[in-house]
Scaffold this motif. Structure first.
Motif, PDB file in Angstrom:
ATOM      1  N   LYS A  24       0.875  -1.224  -0.104  1.00 43.42           N
ATOM      2  CA  LYS A  24      -0.008  -0.191  -0.076  1.00 43.42           C
ATOM      3  C   LYS A  24       0.799   1.337  -0.009  1.00 43.42           C
ATOM      4  O   LYS A  24       0.598   2.287  -0.655  1.00 43.42           O
ATOM      5  CB  LYS A  24      -0.819   0.103   1.251  1.00 43.42           C
ATOM      6  CG  LYS A  24      -1.795   1.344   1.438  1.00 43.42           C
ATOM      7  CD  LYS A  24      -2.473   1.409   2.709  1.00 43.42           C
ATOM      8  CE  LYS A  24      -1.619   1.369   3.902  1.00 43.42           C
ATOM      9  NZ  LYS A  24      -2.575   1.606   5.178  1.00 43.42           N
ATOM     10  N   SER A  25       1.888   1.269   0.815  1.00 42.43           N
ATOM     11  CA  SER A  25       2.891   2.432   1.031  1.00 42.43           C
ATOM     12  C   SER A  25       3.410   2.761  -0.295  1.00 42.43           C
ATOM     13  O   SER A  25       3.900   3.961  -0.585  1.00 42.43           O
ATOM     14  CB  SER A  25       3.792   2.079   1.925  1.00 42.43           C
ATOM     15  OG  SER A  25       4.560   0.707   1.744  1.00 42.43           O
ATOM     16  N   TYR A  51       1.602   9.628  -2.087  1.00 40.16           N
ATOM     17  CA  TYR A  51       2.176  10.664  -2.639  1.00 40.16           C
ATOM     18  C   TYR A  51       1.958  11.703  -2.236  1.00 40.16           C
ATOM     19  O   TYR A  51       1.026  12.008  -1.268  1.00 40.16           O
ATOM     20  CB  TYR A  51       1.936  10.826  -4.353  1.00 40.16           C
ATOM     21  CG  TYR A  51       0.473  11.130  -4.582  1.00 40.16           C
ATOM     22  CD1 TYR A  51       0.051  12.380  -4.645  1.00 40.16           C
ATOM     23  CD2 TYR A  51      -0.376   9.970  -4.574  1.00 40.16           C
ATOM     24  CE1 TYR A  51      -1.368  12.561  -4.988  1.00 40.16           C
ATOM     25  CE2 TYR A  51      -1.833  10.204  -4.996  1.00 40.16           C
ATOM     26  CZ  TYR A  51      -2.318  11.648  -5.072  1.00 40.16           C
ATOM     27  OH  TYR A  51      -3.603  11.939  -5.383  1.00 40.16           O
ATOM     28  N   SER A  52       2.744  12.905  -1.948  1.00 34.04           N
ATOM     29  CA  SER A  52       2.536  14.214  -1.447  1.00 34.04           C
ATOM     30  C   SER A  52       1.407  14.945  -2.144  1.00 34.04           C
ATOM     31  O   SER A  52       1.896  15.515  -3.268  1.00 34.04           O
ATOM     32  CB  SER A  52       3.792  14.651  -1.198  1.00 34.04           C
ATOM     33  OG  SER A  52       3.746  16.036  -0.722  1.00 34.04           O
ATOM     34  N   LEU A  53       0.316  15.394  -1.410  1.00 29.01           N
ATOM     35  CA  LEU A  53      -0.564  16.271  -2.103  1.00 29.01           C
ATOM     36  C   LEU A  53      -0.863  17.617  -1.422  1.00 29.01           C
ATOM     37  O   LEU A  53      -1.551  17.443  -0.034  1.00 29.01           O
ATOM     38  CB  LEU A  53      -1.721  15.517  -2.559  1.00 29.01           C
ATOM     39  CG  LEU A  53      -3.086  16.279  -3.223  1.00 29.01           C
ATOM     40  CD1 LEU A  53      -2.600  16.713  -4.599  1.00 29.01           C
ATOM     41  CD2 LEU A  53      -4.196  15.571  -3.024  1.00 29.01           C
ATOM     42  N   PRO A  54      -0.559  18.825  -1.816  1.00 32.50           N
ATOM     43  CA  PRO A  54      -0.986  19.953  -1.060  1.00 32.50           C
ATOM     44  C   PRO A  54      -2.605  19.881  -0.884  1.00 32.50           C
ATOM     45  O   PRO A  54      -3.140  19.938  -1.768  1.00 32.50           O
ATOM     46  CB  PRO A  54      -0.393  20.865  -1.926  1.00 32.50           C
ATOM     47  CG  PRO A  54       0.870  20.569  -2.719  1.00 32.50           C
ATOM     48  CD  PRO A  54       0.306  19.094  -2.964  1.00 32.50           C
ATOM     49  N   PRO A  55      -2.902  20.175   0.523  1.00 30.81           N
ATOM     50  CA  PRO A  55      -4.431  20.205   0.512  1.00 30.81           C
ATOM     51  C   PRO A  55      -5.155  21.240  -0.588  1.00 30.81           C
ATOM     52  O   PRO A  55      -6.405  21.134  -1.101  1.00 30.81           O
ATOM     53  CB  PRO A  55      -4.618  20.576   2.010  1.00 30.81           C
ATOM     54  CG  PRO A  55      -3.290  20.360   2.606  1.00 30.81           C
ATOM     55  CD  PRO A  55      -2.197  20.631   1.554  1.00 30.81           C
ATOM     56  N   PHE A 113      -8.140  12.081 -11.081  1.00 29.60           N
ATOM     57  CA  PHE A 113      -6.886  12.023  -9.973  1.00 29.60           C
ATOM     58  C   PHE A 113      -7.452  11.225  -8.715  1.00 29.60           C
ATOM     59  O   PHE A 113      -8.314  11.932  -8.288  1.00 29.60           O
ATOM     60  CB  PHE A 113      -5.810  13.161  -9.811  1.00 29.60           C
ATOM     61  CG  PHE A 113      -5.316  13.713 -11.176  1.00 29.60           C
ATOM     62  CD1 PHE A 113      -4.126  13.063 -11.483  1.00 29.60           C
ATOM     63  CD2 PHE A 113      -5.864  14.617 -11.791  1.00 29.60           C
ATOM     64  CE1 PHE A 113      -3.506  13.516 -12.644  1.00 29.60           C
ATOM     65  CE2 PHE A 113      -5.161  15.092 -12.895  1.00 29.60           C
ATOM     66  CZ  PHE A 113      -3.998  14.431 -13.603  1.00 29.60           C
ATOM     67  N   HIS A 114      -6.539  10.462  -8.411  1.00 32.01           N
ATOM     68  CA  HIS A 114      -7.299   9.812  -7.101  1.00 32.01           C
ATOM     69  C   HIS A 114      -6.483   9.915  -5.752  1.00 32.01           C
ATOM     70  O   HIS A 114      -5.199  10.062  -5.785  1.00 32.01           O
ATOM     71  CB  HIS A 114      -7.324   8.101  -7.678  1.00 32.01           C
ATOM     72  CG  HIS A 114      -8.197   7.887  -8.812  1.00 32.01           C
ATOM     73  ND1 HIS A 114      -9.743   8.233  -8.634  1.00 32.01           N
ATOM     74  CD2 HIS A 114      -7.826   7.585  -9.908  1.00 32.01           C
ATOM     75  CE1 HIS A 114      -9.955   7.850  -9.988  1.00 32.01           C
ATOM     76  NE2 HIS A 114      -9.100   7.490 -10.787  1.00 32.01           N
ATOM     77  N   LEU A 115      -6.785   9.418  -4.894  1.00 34.32           N
ATOM     78  CA  LEU A 115      -6.461   9.489  -3.239  1.00 34.32           C
ATOM     79  C   LEU A 115      -5.355   8.653  -3.187  1.00 34.32           C
ATOM     80  O   LEU A 115      -5.262   7.722  -3.950  1.00 34.32           O
ATOM     81  CB  LEU A 115      -7.465   8.856  -2.343  1.00 34.32           C
ATOM     82  CG  LEU A 115      -8.628   9.937  -2.049  1.00 34.32           C
ATOM     83  CD1 LEU A 115      -9.827   8.968  -1.501  1.00 34.32           C
ATOM     84  CD2 LEU A 115      -8.336  10.949  -1.356  1.00 34.32           C
ATOM     85  N   PRO A 116      -4.419   9.185  -2.583  1.00 30.70           N
ATOM     86  CA  PRO A 116      -3.089   8.421  -2.336  1.00 30.70           C
ATOM     87  C   PRO A 116      -3.404   6.873  -1.554  1.00 30.70           C
ATOM     88  O   PRO A 116      -4.393   6.905  -0.738  1.00 30.70           O
ATOM     89  CB  PRO A 116      -2.230   9.246  -1.325  1.00 30.70           C
ATOM     90  CG  PRO A 116      -2.712  10.535  -1.475  1.00 30.70           C
ATOM     91  CD  PRO A 116      -4.130  10.553  -2.071  1.00 30.70           C
ATOM     92  N   GLU A 117      -2.805   6.020  -1.869  1.00 28.17           N
ATOM     93  CA  GLU A 117      -2.852   4.711  -1.270  1.00 28.17           C
ATOM     94  C   GLU A 117      -4.519   4.154  -1.500  1.00 28.17           C
ATOM     95  O   GLU A 117      -4.861   3.345  -0.904  1.00 28.17           O
ATOM     96  CB  GLU A 117      -2.622   4.549   0.171  1.00 28.17           C
ATOM     97  CG  GLU A 117      -1.092   5.026   0.340  1.00 28.17           C
ATOM     98  CD  GLU A 117      -0.646   4.898   1.870  1.00 28.17           C
ATOM     99  OE1 GLU A 117      -1.660   4.904   2.699  1.00 28.17           O
ATOM    100  OE2 GLU A 117       0.313   4.953   2.245  1.00 28.17           O
ATOM    101  N   ALA A 175       3.395  10.617 -13.634  1.00 25.93           N
ATOM    102  CA  ALA A 175       2.130  11.770 -13.954  1.00 25.93           C
ATOM    103  C   ALA A 175       1.631  12.444 -12.749  1.00 25.93           C
ATOM    104  O   ALA A 175       1.352  13.512 -13.080  1.00 25.93           O
ATOM    105  CB  ALA A 175       1.120  10.911 -14.763  1.00 25.93           C
ATOM    106  N   TYR A 176       1.417  11.787 -11.727  1.00 26.57           N
ATOM    107  CA  TYR A 176       0.906  12.294 -10.493  1.00 26.57           C
ATOM    108  C   TYR A 176       1.891  13.609  -9.940  1.00 26.57           C
ATOM    109  O   TYR A 176       1.337  14.540  -9.533  1.00 26.57           O
ATOM    110  CB  TYR A 176       0.657  11.381  -9.598  1.00 26.57           C
ATOM    111  CG  TYR A 176      -0.923  10.885  -9.667  1.00 26.57           C
ATOM    112  CD1 TYR A 176      -1.705  10.794  -8.535  1.00 26.57           C
ATOM    113  CD2 TYR A 176      -1.258  10.190 -10.821  1.00 26.57           C
ATOM    114  CE1 TYR A 176      -2.945  10.294  -8.597  1.00 26.57           C
ATOM    115  CE2 TYR A 176      -2.555   9.708 -10.791  1.00 26.57           C
ATOM    116  CZ  TYR A 176      -3.482   9.800  -9.792  1.00 26.57           C
ATOM    117  OH  TYR A 176      -4.581   9.370  -9.955  1.00 26.57           O
ATOM    118  N   ARG A 177       3.188  13.121 -10.001  1.00 24.57           N
ATOM    119  CA  ARG A 177       4.123  14.052  -9.769  1.00 24.57           C
ATOM    120  C   ARG A 177       3.958  15.343 -10.349  1.00 24.57           C
ATOM    121  O   ARG A 177       4.108  16.455 -10.090  1.00 24.57           O
ATOM    122  CB  ARG A 177       5.625  13.562  -9.552  1.00 24.57           C
ATOM    123  CG  ARG A 177       5.836  12.612  -8.389  1.00 24.57           C
ATOM    124  CD  ARG A 177       7.361  12.341  -8.222  1.00 24.57           C
ATOM    125  NE  ARG A 177       7.862  11.572  -9.566  1.00 24.57           N
ATOM    126  CZ  ARG A 177       7.741  10.158  -9.779  1.00 24.57           C
ATOM    127  NH1 ARG A 177       7.417   9.466  -8.590  1.00 24.57           N
ATOM    128  NH2 ARG A 177       8.314   9.789 -10.702  1.00 24.57           N
TER     129      ARG A 177
END
Length: 339
Positions: free
Chosen positions: A3-4, A8-12, A295-299, A318-320
Motif C-alpha cells: 500500500k505504501s 504521494y504528497s498532495l498539497p491540500p 486523479f485519485h487519493l493516495p494509497e 504523471a501524478y508528480r
C-alpha cells in the motif's frame, strides 16, 4: 506491491472543493500508456485524441441523495449514509452517532418519516424505512447528495446537478463516476455529430470507493462489493470495435471495473451481479484499451487500478507532474486520459 508504494504528497489546496463553472473547462493530462510521455491539454481536446474506430464506454449510474440526518428517540443525532438499496423500503447503510443504535431502535427523520434498525451487518446496518412514499421519492424529498469526505463543506443545490453526470439514468450509486462529470450536453452532442461510437454499462458506485486500504499487504485487502451490469448490446458494440482494431476506451475506473468484471473468463460476456474485482499492478486487462479518469487519493484502490493499466512508474511520474503543475484533484478536479 505494498500500500505504501502508492503514497504521494498532495498539497491540500489542490483538492477541488467545488466544480468549475463549466463541466468541460477542466484540464486534461494526456499520458501515453507504453512510453510514459506526458502532455498538458484541456478537456476540450479529448475528442481530437480519438481514432475513427474507437468506442467510448460510459457508466450510466445515477447518484441518489443518500445522506440523511435524524435523531434517536433519546434525542441524539444520527447521520445515515445509504450504501445500497435492497428493496423498496430496506437499505444497507453507514450510521454515524455518538453511540451506535441497537436492533429495533427507531431513527426519526421528519415528523412522519422514520426508520428502524433491523440488524448490524459487519460495519454497516440494515435499516427499514417507514414512510408514506417509495424510498427513491423519499430521498429526493429529504436526502442530501453524498459528497466525498475530502470535500469539506455541506452539499448545496449546485451539487444536486453537478455531482451527477448528464447521462445518468439508473439510480443506485452513492458516489459519482467522476470521469463522466466532465461531459456536458454540448460534448455529448458533438460525439453524436462526429459519429463517435459509444455505449453504456452500469456500476453503482459505493461509498467503499473512499474507504482506505487498511493493510500494507495488498493481497490481504478485501474489496467492497458494487453492483454492475453489462448488456448484450454493449458486448456486441465492443466486439465490433475489436474486430475493426479499434480501442475500447472506458470513461472512468468504474466503467473499467464493470467491463473487466464481465471479462473474468478472458472474454467479455453480458451479465450482472456484485463485483469485488481488485485490480492491482500485474493484472492482465481483457477488454479495456484506454481510460479517462480523474486523479485519485493516495494509497487508494483506484490509484492502484490506474497504475495497473498504465504502469506504476508512468502513473506516479504523471501524478508528480500534476502536483507540480497545480492540477485540481479528486471528484471535482481535472482529468487524465491514458491512451
Amino acid at each position: 506491491m505494498k500500500k505504501s508504494d502508492f503514497n504521494y504528497s498532495l498539497p491540500p489546496e489542490l483538492i477541488a472543493q467545488k466544480p468549475l463553472a463549466e463541466r468541460s473547462a477542466s484540464r486534461l493530462l494526456h499520458l501515453e500508456r507504453h512510453n510514459g510521455r506526458i502532455k498538458d491539454c484541456q478537456f476540450s481536446d479529448f475528442l481530437s485524441l480519438l481514432q475513427p474506430n474507437d468506442l467510448l464506454v460510459f457508466n450510466d449510474t445515477k447518484v441518489i441523495p443518500a445522506r440523511l440526518f435524524g435523531h434517536k428517540t433519546s434525542g441524539g443525532k444520527v447521520e445515515i449514509l445509504i450504501e445500497r438499496i435492497e428493496s423498496e423500503n430496506q437499505v444497507i447503510a453507514h450510521l454515524r452517532a455518538s453511540k451506535s443504535p441497537k436492533p429495533d431502535a427507531m431513527i426519526r427523520l421528519t415528523d412522519d418519516i422514520e426508520c428502524r434498525v433491523l440488524e448490524r451487518v459487519d460495519d454497516l446496518f440494515r435499516l427499514q424505512f417507514q414512510a408514506p412514499c417509495p424510498l427513491l421519492e423519499l430521498l429526493e424529498q429529504i436526502g442530501h447528495m453524498p459528497l466525498p469526505p475530502y470535500i469539506d463543506r455541506a452539499d448545496d443545490q449546485n451539487d444536486a446537478e453537478r455531482y451527477q453526470t448528464v447521462f445518468a439514468n439508473r439510480a443506485g450509486a452513492v458516489a459519482a463516476p467522476t470521469a463522466g462529470l466532465h461531459f456536458d450536453q454540448a460534448t455529448m452532442q458533438r460525439i453524436q455529430q462526429l459519429g463517435i461510437r459509444h455505449c453504456f454499462v452500469t456500476l453503482h458506485v459505493g461509498s467503499g470507493t473512499f474507504q482506505p486500504v487498511r493493510v500494507d499487504d495488498l493481497q490481504q485487502h478485501v474489496m467492497h462489493k458494487e453492483y454492475f451490469q453489462v448488456s448484450e448490446a454493449c458486448v456486441a458494440a465492443i466486439k465490433q470495435t475489436q474486430a475493426r482494431a479499434g480501442r475500447v476506451i472506458a470513461i472512468g475506473t468504474t466503467a473499467v471495473r464493470a467491463l473487466e468484471s464481465a471479462s473474468t473468463t478472458g472474454e467479455l460476456q453480458p451479465g450482472s451481479g456484485d463485483t469485488q474485482l481488485f485490480i492491482t499492478p500485474g493484472y492482465r486487462f481483457n477488454t479495456v484499451n484506454g481510460m479517462l479518469t480523474n486523479f485519485h487519493l493516495p494509497e487508494s484502490t483506484l490509484l492502484m487500478l490506474v497504475s495497473a493499466f498504465a504502469g506504476y512508474d508512468n502513473v506516479m511520474q504523471a501524478y508528480r507532474h500534476a502536483v507540480q503543475h497545480r492540477y485540481r484533484f479528486f471528484s471535482y478536479g481535472d482529468a487524465m486520459v491514458i491512451l
